[in-house]
Motif scaffolding. Structure first.
Motif, PDB file in Angstrom:
ATOM      1  N   ASP A  27     -16.589  35.991 -20.092  1.00  0.00           N
ATOM      2  CA  ASP A  27     -16.854  34.703 -19.347  1.00  0.00           C
ATOM      3  C   ASP A  27     -15.901  34.354 -18.237  1.00  0.00           C
ATOM      4  O   ASP A  27     -16.308  33.757 -17.350  1.00  0.00           O
ATOM      5  CB  ASP A  27     -17.045  33.612 -20.524  1.00  0.00           C
ATOM      6  N   SER A  28     -14.648  34.405 -18.694  1.00  0.00           N
ATOM      7  CA  SER A  28     -13.405  33.945 -17.698  1.00  0.00           C
ATOM      8  C   SER A  28     -13.526  34.807 -16.300  1.00  0.00           C
ATOM      9  O   SER A  28     -13.612  34.128 -15.373  1.00  0.00           O
ATOM     10  CB  SER A  28     -12.091  34.284 -18.312  1.00  0.00           C
ATOM     11  N   ARG A  29     -13.966  36.069 -16.261  1.00  0.00           N
ATOM     12  CA  ARG A  29     -13.952  36.807 -15.119  1.00  0.00           C
ATOM     13  C   ARG A  29     -15.482  36.501 -14.508  1.00  0.00           C
ATOM     14  O   ARG A  29     -15.061  36.491 -13.027  1.00  0.00           O
ATOM     15  CB  ARG A  29     -13.976  38.153 -15.559  1.00  0.00           C
ATOM     16  N   ARG A  30     -16.484  36.330 -14.968  1.00  0.00           N
ATOM     17  CA  ARG A  30     -17.660  35.892 -14.540  1.00  0.00           C
ATOM     18  C   ARG A  30     -17.519  34.699 -13.753  1.00  0.00           C
ATOM     19  O   ARG A  30     -17.849  34.377 -12.636  1.00  0.00           O
ATOM     20  CB  ARG A  30     -18.834  35.706 -15.329  1.00  0.00           C
ATOM     21  N   ARG A  31     -16.791  33.853 -14.192  1.00  0.00           N
ATOM     22  CA  ARG A  31     -16.724  32.293 -13.717  1.00  0.00           C
ATOM     23  C   ARG A  31     -15.537  32.186 -12.984  1.00  0.00           C
ATOM     24  O   ARG A  31     -15.179  30.996 -12.344  1.00  0.00           O
ATOM     25  CB  ARG A  31     -16.694  31.242 -14.840  1.00  0.00           C
ATOM     26  N   LYS A  32     -14.668  33.212 -12.799  1.00  0.00           N
ATOM     27  CA  LYS A  32     -13.421  33.270 -12.178  1.00  0.00           C
ATOM     28  C   LYS A  32     -12.428  31.959 -12.496  1.00  0.00           C
ATOM     29  O   LYS A  32     -12.009  31.437 -11.605  1.00  0.00           O
ATOM     30  CB  LYS A  32     -13.623  33.231 -10.420  1.00  0.00           C
ATOM     31  N   LYS A  33     -12.415  31.802 -13.829  1.00  0.00           N
ATOM     32  CA  LYS A  33     -11.391  30.582 -14.306  1.00  0.00           C
ATOM     33  C   LYS A  33     -10.716  31.310 -15.481  1.00  0.00           C
ATOM     34  O   LYS A  33     -10.950  32.292 -16.027  1.00  0.00           O
ATOM     35  CB  LYS A  33     -12.345  29.617 -14.948  1.00  0.00           C
ATOM     36  N   LYS A  34      -9.544  30.723 -15.730  1.00  0.00           N
ATOM     37  CA  LYS A  34      -8.391  31.298 -16.472  1.00  0.00           C
ATOM     38  C   LYS A  34      -9.233  30.733 -17.913  1.00  0.00           C
ATOM     39  O   LYS A  34      -9.798  29.468 -18.170  1.00  0.00           O
ATOM     40  CB  LYS A  34      -7.061  30.820 -16.606  1.00  0.00           C
ATOM     41  N   PRO A  35      -9.057  31.600 -19.062  1.00  0.00           N
ATOM     42  CA  PRO A  35      -9.707  31.029 -20.291  1.00  0.00           C
ATOM     43  C   PRO A  35      -9.168  29.597 -20.931  1.00  0.00           C
ATOM     44  O   PRO A  35      -9.921  29.065 -21.326  1.00  0.00           O
ATOM     45  CB  PRO A  35      -9.199  32.139 -21.275  1.00  0.00           C
ATOM     46  N   LYS A  36      -7.837  29.299 -20.833  1.00  0.00           N
ATOM     47  CA  LYS A  36      -7.267  28.295 -21.309  1.00  0.00           C
ATOM     48  C   LYS A  36      -7.749  26.964 -20.255  1.00  0.00           C
ATOM     49  O   LYS A  36      -7.708  25.885 -20.813  1.00  0.00           O
ATOM     50  CB  LYS A  36      -5.803  28.306 -20.980  1.00  0.00           C
ATOM     51  N   GLU A  37      -8.513  27.179 -19.368  1.00  0.00           N
ATOM     52  CA  GLU A  37      -9.135  26.215 -18.586  1.00  0.00           C
ATOM     53  C   GLU A  37     -10.554  25.966 -18.780  1.00  0.00           C
ATOM     54  O   GLU A  37     -11.263  25.101 -18.165  1.00  0.00           O
ATOM     55  CB  GLU A  37      -8.799  26.230 -17.055  1.00  0.00           C
ATOM     56  N   MET A  38     -11.158  26.798 -19.588  1.00  0.00           N
ATOM     57  CA  MET A  38     -12.455  26.321 -19.967  1.00  0.00           C
ATOM     58  C   MET A  38     -13.022  25.803 -21.204  1.00  0.00           C
ATOM     59  O   MET A  38     -12.208  25.910 -22.021  1.00  0.00           O
ATOM     60  CB  MET A  38     -13.170  27.873 -19.705  1.00  0.00           C
ATOM     61  N   ILE A  39     -14.417  25.259 -21.039  1.00  0.00           N
ATOM     62  CA  ILE A  39     -14.638  24.438 -22.413  1.00  0.00           C
ATOM     63  C   ILE A  39     -15.123  25.644 -23.278  1.00  0.00           C
ATOM     64  O   ILE A  39     -15.897  26.432 -23.046  1.00  0.00           O
ATOM     65  CB  ILE A  39     -15.771  23.495 -21.827  1.00  0.00           C
ATOM     66  N   LEU A  40     -14.907  25.276 -24.527  1.00  0.00           N
ATOM     67  CA  LEU A  40     -15.490  26.089 -25.684  1.00  0.00           C
ATOM     68  C   LEU A  40     -16.938  25.942 -25.966  1.00  0.00           C
ATOM     69  O   LEU A  40     -17.380  24.695 -25.831  1.00  0.00           O
ATOM     70  CB  LEU A  40     -14.630  25.955 -26.886  1.00  0.00           C
ATOM     71  N   ASP A  41     -17.784  26.941 -25.589  1.00  0.00           N
ATOM     72  CA  ASP A  41     -19.074  26.806 -25.846  1.00  0.00           C
ATOM     73  C   ASP A  41     -19.767  27.898 -26.711  1.00  0.00           C
ATOM     74  O   ASP A  41     -19.545  28.988 -26.572  1.00  0.00           O
ATOM     75  CB  ASP A  41     -19.750  27.001 -24.498  1.00  0.00           C
ATOM     76  N   ASP A  42     -20.377  27.502 -27.715  1.00  0.00           N
ATOM     77  CA  ASP A  42     -20.902  28.402 -28.586  1.00  0.00           C
ATOM     78  C   ASP A  42     -21.867  29.430 -28.003  1.00  0.00           C
ATOM     79  O   ASP A  42     -21.914  30.575 -28.587  1.00  0.00           O
ATOM     80  CB  ASP A  42     -21.389  27.587 -30.024  1.00  0.00           C
ATOM     81  N   SER A  43     -22.631  28.819 -27.196  1.00  0.00           N
ATOM     82  CA  SER A  43     -23.477  29.975 -26.583  1.00  0.00           C
ATOM     83  C   SER A  43     -23.167  30.973 -25.910  1.00  0.00           C
ATOM     84  O   SER A  43     -23.769  31.906 -25.579  1.00  0.00           O
ATOM     85  CB  SER A  43     -24.465  29.255 -25.792  1.00  0.00           C
ATOM     86  N   LYS A  44     -21.860  30.821 -25.365  1.00  0.00           N
ATOM     87  CA  LYS A  44     -21.104  31.782 -24.826  1.00  0.00           C
ATOM     88  C   LYS A  44     -20.178  32.632 -25.550  1.00  0.00           C
ATOM     89  O   LYS A  44     -19.678  33.629 -25.267  1.00  0.00           O
ATOM     90  CB  LYS A  44     -20.575  31.350 -23.333  1.00  0.00           C
ATOM     91  N   HIS A  45     -19.321  31.841 -26.504  1.00  0.00           N
ATOM     92  CA  HIS A  45     -18.398  32.060 -27.182  1.00  0.00           C
ATOM     93  C   HIS A  45     -18.360  32.372 -28.392  1.00  0.00           C
ATOM     94  O   HIS A  45     -17.506  32.368 -29.451  1.00  0.00           O
ATOM     95  CB  HIS A  45     -17.368  31.508 -26.644  1.00  0.00           C
ATOM     96  N   HIS A  46     -19.574  32.639 -28.841  1.00  0.00           N
ATOM     97  CA  HIS A  46     -20.172  32.687 -30.366  1.00  0.00           C
ATOM     98  C   HIS A  46     -19.175  33.666 -31.098  1.00  0.00           C
ATOM     99  O   HIS A  46     -18.905  33.716 -32.149  1.00  0.00           O
ATOM    100  CB  HIS A  46     -21.574  32.926 -30.545  1.00  0.00           C
TER     101      HIS A  46
END
Length: 221
Positions: A27-46
Protein backbone atom coordinates in the motif's frame (compact mmCIF):
# COMPACT_ATOMS: atom_id res chain seq x y z
CA UNK A 1 -24.35 24.48 23.78
CA UNK A 2 -23.51 20.88 22.92
CA UNK A 3 -20.13 19.23 22.65
CA UNK A 4 -19.77 15.85 20.95
CA UNK A 5 -16.71 13.72 21.63
CA UNK A 6 -16.02 10.69 19.47
CA UNK A 7 -14.34 8.52 22.09
CA UNK A 8 -11.63 5.90 21.50
CA UNK A 9 -12.00 6.58 17.79
CA UNK A 10 -10.58 3.95 15.46
CA UNK A 11 -8.16 6.47 13.97
CA UNK A 12 -4.37 6.16 14.09
CA UNK A 13 -1.22 6.00 12.04
CA UNK A 14 0.08 2.54 11.13
CA UNK A 15 1.86 1.20 14.24
CA UNK A 16 5.61 0.65 14.01
CA UNK A 17 5.07 -3.05 14.78
CA UNK A 18 3.50 -3.72 11.38
CA UNK A 19 5.12 -1.08 9.16
CA UNK A 20 7.25 -3.72 7.42
CA UNK A 21 4.40 -6.13 6.73
CA UNK A 22 3.98 -6.93 3.00
CA UNK A 23 0.38 -5.62 2.98
CA UNK A 24 1.56 -2.29 4.37
CA UNK A 25 4.61 -2.07 2.12
CA UNK A 26 2.43 -2.77 -0.93
CA UNK A 27 0.00 0.00 0.00
CA UNK A 28 2.91 2.33 0.77
CA UNK A 29 4.40 1.83 -2.69
CA UNK A 30 1.07 2.27 -4.39
CA UNK A 31 0.38 5.52 -2.56
CA UNK A 32 4.01 6.68 -2.61
CA UNK A 33 3.95 7.37 1.10
CA UNK A 34 6.01 6.12 4.02
CA UNK A 35 4.18 3.49 6.12
CA UNK A 36 4.61 5.59 9.26
CA UNK A 37 2.74 8.47 7.58
CA UNK A 38 -0.34 6.44 6.60
CA UNK A 39 -3.63 5.91 8.44
CA UNK A 40 -4.30 2.34 9.54
CA UNK A 41 -7.21 0.91 7.52
CA UNK A 42 -8.56 -2.60 8.04
CA UNK A 43 -9.78 -2.81 4.45
CA UNK A 44 -6.19 -2.42 3.20
CA UNK A 45 -4.06 -3.67 6.07
CA UNK A 46 -6.20 -6.54 7.35
CA UNK A 47 -3.48 -9.19 7.00
CA UNK A 48 -0.98 -7.05 8.90
CA UNK A 49 -3.35 -6.34 11.80
CA UNK A 50 -3.83 -9.94 12.90
CA UNK A 51 -1.69 -9.75 16.06
CA UNK A 52 -2.24 -6.13 17.03
CA UNK A 53 -3.48 -5.55 20.60
CA UNK A 54 -7.16 -4.52 20.71
CA UNK A 55 -7.33 -5.55 17.08
CA UNK A 56 -11.16 -5.59 17.03
CA UNK A 57 -11.30 -1.85 17.81
CA UNK A 58 -8.70 -0.65 15.29
CA UNK A 59 -8.37 0.25 11.62
CA UNK A 60 -11.82 1.75 11.01
CA UNK A 61 -11.32 5.43 10.16
CA UNK A 62 -14.45 5.20 8.00
CA UNK A 63 -16.48 5.33 11.23
CA UNK A 64 -14.92 8.67 12.12
CA UNK A 65 -15.46 9.90 8.56
CA UNK A 66 -19.20 9.17 8.48
CA UNK A 67 -19.78 10.55 11.99
CA UNK A 68 -17.92 13.78 11.21
CA UNK A 69 -19.97 14.35 8.07
CA UNK A 70 -23.19 14.10 10.08
CA UNK A 71 -21.87 16.41 12.80
CA UNK A 72 -20.67 19.04 10.33
CA UNK A 73 -23.96 18.82 8.40
CA UNK A 74 -26.14 19.23 11.50
CA UNK A 75 -28.27 22.29 12.13
CA UNK A 76 -26.74 22.77 15.60
CA UNK A 77 -24.71 25.97 15.41
CA UNK A 78 -23.36 26.03 18.98
CA UNK A 79 -21.66 22.66 18.51
CA UNK A 80 -18.11 21.73 19.50
CA UNK A 81 -16.58 18.60 18.00
CA UNK A 82 -13.67 16.57 19.36
CA UNK A 83 -12.09 13.29 18.33
CA UNK A 84 -10.47 11.26 21.07
CA UNK A 85 -8.46 8.44 19.49
CA UNK A 86 -7.67 4.92 20.59
CA UNK A 87 -4.14 6.18 21.35
CA UNK A 88 -5.45 8.98 23.60
CA UNK A 89 -4.80 11.81 21.16
CA UNK A 90 -7.33 14.63 21.15
CA UNK A 91 -8.26 16.37 17.90
CA UNK A 92 -10.32 19.56 17.86
CA UNK A 93 -12.52 19.97 14.79
CA UNK A 94 -13.61 23.48 13.84
CA UNK A 95 -17.36 23.58 13.18
CA UNK A 96 -16.63 25.37 9.90
CA UNK A 97 -14.36 22.63 8.57
CA UNK A 98 -15.47 21.11 5.27
CA UNK A 99 -14.77 17.44 5.80
CA UNK A 100 -14.13 15.79 2.39
CA UNK A 101 -17.01 13.54 1.42
CA UNK A 102 -14.66 11.42 -0.61
CA UNK A 103 -13.14 8.85 1.75
CA UNK A 104 -9.68 8.84 0.17
CA UNK A 105 -9.46 12.63 0.41
CA UNK A 106 -10.56 12.39 4.05
CA UNK A 107 -7.73 9.94 4.74
CA UNK A 108 -5.26 12.25 3.00
CA UNK A 109 -6.43 15.20 5.09
CA UNK A 110 -5.96 13.39 8.39
CA UNK A 111 -2.58 12.01 7.32
CA UNK A 112 -1.60 15.62 6.71
CA UNK A 113 -2.95 16.54 10.14
CA UNK A 114 -0.84 13.88 11.85
CA UNK A 115 2.22 15.19 10.02
CA UNK A 116 1.65 18.91 10.59
CA UNK A 117 -0.37 18.79 13.86
CA UNK A 118 -2.81 21.41 12.56
CA UNK A 119 -4.63 22.33 9.37
CA UNK A 120 -5.29 26.01 8.67
CA UNK A 121 -7.14 27.90 5.94
CA UNK A 122 -8.03 31.58 5.59
CA UNK A 123 -6.50 32.36 8.95
CA UNK A 124 -8.57 29.74 10.80
CA UNK A 125 -7.46 26.53 12.47
CA UNK A 126 -9.74 23.85 11.02
CA UNK A 127 -8.22 20.73 12.57
CA UNK A 128 -5.71 20.52 15.39
CA UNK A 129 -4.14 17.84 17.57
CA UNK A 130 -4.34 19.54 20.95
CA UNK A 131 -2.34 18.95 24.12
CA UNK A 132 -5.35 18.06 26.23
CA UNK A 133 -6.57 14.91 27.91
CA UNK A 134 -9.99 13.34 27.49
CA UNK A 135 -10.89 14.44 31.01
CA UNK A 136 -10.13 18.09 30.21
CA UNK A 137 -12.64 18.27 27.37
CA UNK A 138 -15.52 16.62 29.27
CA UNK A 139 -17.28 19.66 30.65
CA UNK A 140 -20.81 20.54 31.68
CA UNK A 141 -23.35 17.71 31.95
CA UNK A 142 -21.51 14.67 30.58
CA UNK A 143 -23.53 11.90 28.95
CA UNK A 144 -21.97 8.66 27.70
CA UNK A 145 -23.94 6.78 25.08
CA UNK A 146 -23.79 3.05 25.79
CA UNK A 147 -25.64 -0.07 24.74
CA UNK A 148 -28.24 -1.34 27.21
CA UNK A 149 -29.18 2.06 28.64
CA UNK A 150 -32.35 4.12 28.37
CA UNK A 151 -32.58 7.71 27.14
CA UNK A 152 -33.65 9.09 30.52
CA UNK A 153 -30.33 10.72 31.49
CA UNK A 154 -29.90 12.20 28.03
CA UNK A 155 -33.39 13.71 28.10
CA UNK A 156 -32.69 15.26 31.51
CA UNK A 157 -29.37 16.66 30.30
CA UNK A 158 -31.09 18.48 27.44
CA UNK A 159 -32.19 21.08 29.99
CA UNK A 160 -28.57 21.91 30.82
CA UNK A 161 -26.86 24.98 29.38
CA UNK A 162 -23.82 22.87 28.47
CA UNK A 163 -23.92 19.20 27.55
CA UNK A 164 -21.09 16.93 26.44
CA UNK A 165 -22.11 13.72 24.68
CA UNK A 166 -19.55 10.91 24.41
CA UNK A 167 -20.02 8.42 21.59
CA UNK A 168 -17.72 5.47 20.98
CA UNK A 169 -16.31 5.55 17.44
CA UNK A 170 -14.95 2.02 17.19
CA UNK A 171 -16.46 -1.10 15.54
CA UNK A 172 -16.57 -3.64 18.38
CA UNK A 173 -16.15 -3.98 22.12
CA UNK A 174 -16.57 -1.62 25.04
CA UNK A 175 -14.76 1.43 26.40
CA UNK A 176 -11.45 0.68 28.08
CA UNK A 177 -11.10 0.56 31.87
CA UNK A 178 -9.04 3.77 31.80
CA UNK A 179 -11.81 5.54 29.88
CA UNK A 180 -14.42 4.44 32.42
CA UNK A 181 -12.18 5.85 35.13
CA UNK A 182 -12.23 9.22 33.35
CA UNK A 183 -16.02 9.04 33.07
CA UNK A 184 -16.16 8.43 36.80
CA UNK A 185 -13.98 11.46 37.58
CA UNK A 186 -16.35 13.80 35.70
CA UNK A 187 -19.48 12.19 37.15
CA UNK A 188 -20.71 11.13 33.71
CA UNK A 189 -24.19 9.67 33.30
CA UNK A 190 -25.04 6.88 30.88
CA UNK A 191 -27.76 6.79 28.25
CA UNK A 192 -28.60 4.76 25.18
CA UNK A 193 -31.14 3.32 22.82
CA UNK A 194 -31.91 0.07 24.63
CA UNK A 195 -30.48 -3.42 24.39
CA UNK A 196 -30.03 -3.51 20.61
CA UNK A 197 -26.50 -2.73 19.42
CA UNK A 198 -26.37 0.47 17.35
CA UNK A 199 -23.69 1.82 15.06
CA UNK A 200 -21.77 4.96 15.97
CA UNK A 201 -23.35 6.77 13.02
CA UNK A 202 -26.86 5.82 14.16
CA UNK A 203 -26.15 7.16 17.64
CA UNK A 204 -24.67 10.40 16.30
CA UNK A 205 -27.67 11.02 14.06
CA UNK A 206 -30.21 10.26 16.78
CA UNK A 207 -28.43 12.44 19.34
CA UNK A 208 -28.29 15.36 16.91
CA UNK A 209 -31.96 14.98 15.95
CA UNK A 210 -33.14 14.82 19.56
CA UNK A 211 -31.06 17.87 20.47
CA UNK A 212 -32.32 19.84 17.47
CA UNK A 213 -35.93 19.02 18.31
CA UNK A 214 -35.54 19.84 22.03
CA UNK A 215 -34.05 23.25 21.23
CA UNK A 216 -36.61 24.07 18.54
CA UNK A 217 -33.92 24.11 15.84
CA UNK A 218 -36.08 21.84 13.71
CA UNK A 219 -39.77 20.96 13.98
CA UNK A 220 -40.93 17.46 14.72
CA UNK A 221 -43.28 16.40 11.94
Amino acid sequence: MMRVVLVESSLELIPEKIQNHPAVISDSRRRKKKPKEMILDDSKHHAAMKNLPKREKRGRPDIVHSCLLSLIDSAVENLEIYIHTINNEVIRVNRETRIPRNYNRFIGLFEQLYKEKRIEANGKVLLEIVDESLENILRGEVIVMREGESLDNFKKALNSEEITVCIGAFPHGDFEKETYEVFGKVDAKFAGFGEVSRTSLYVVNRVLALYEISKGIIDFC
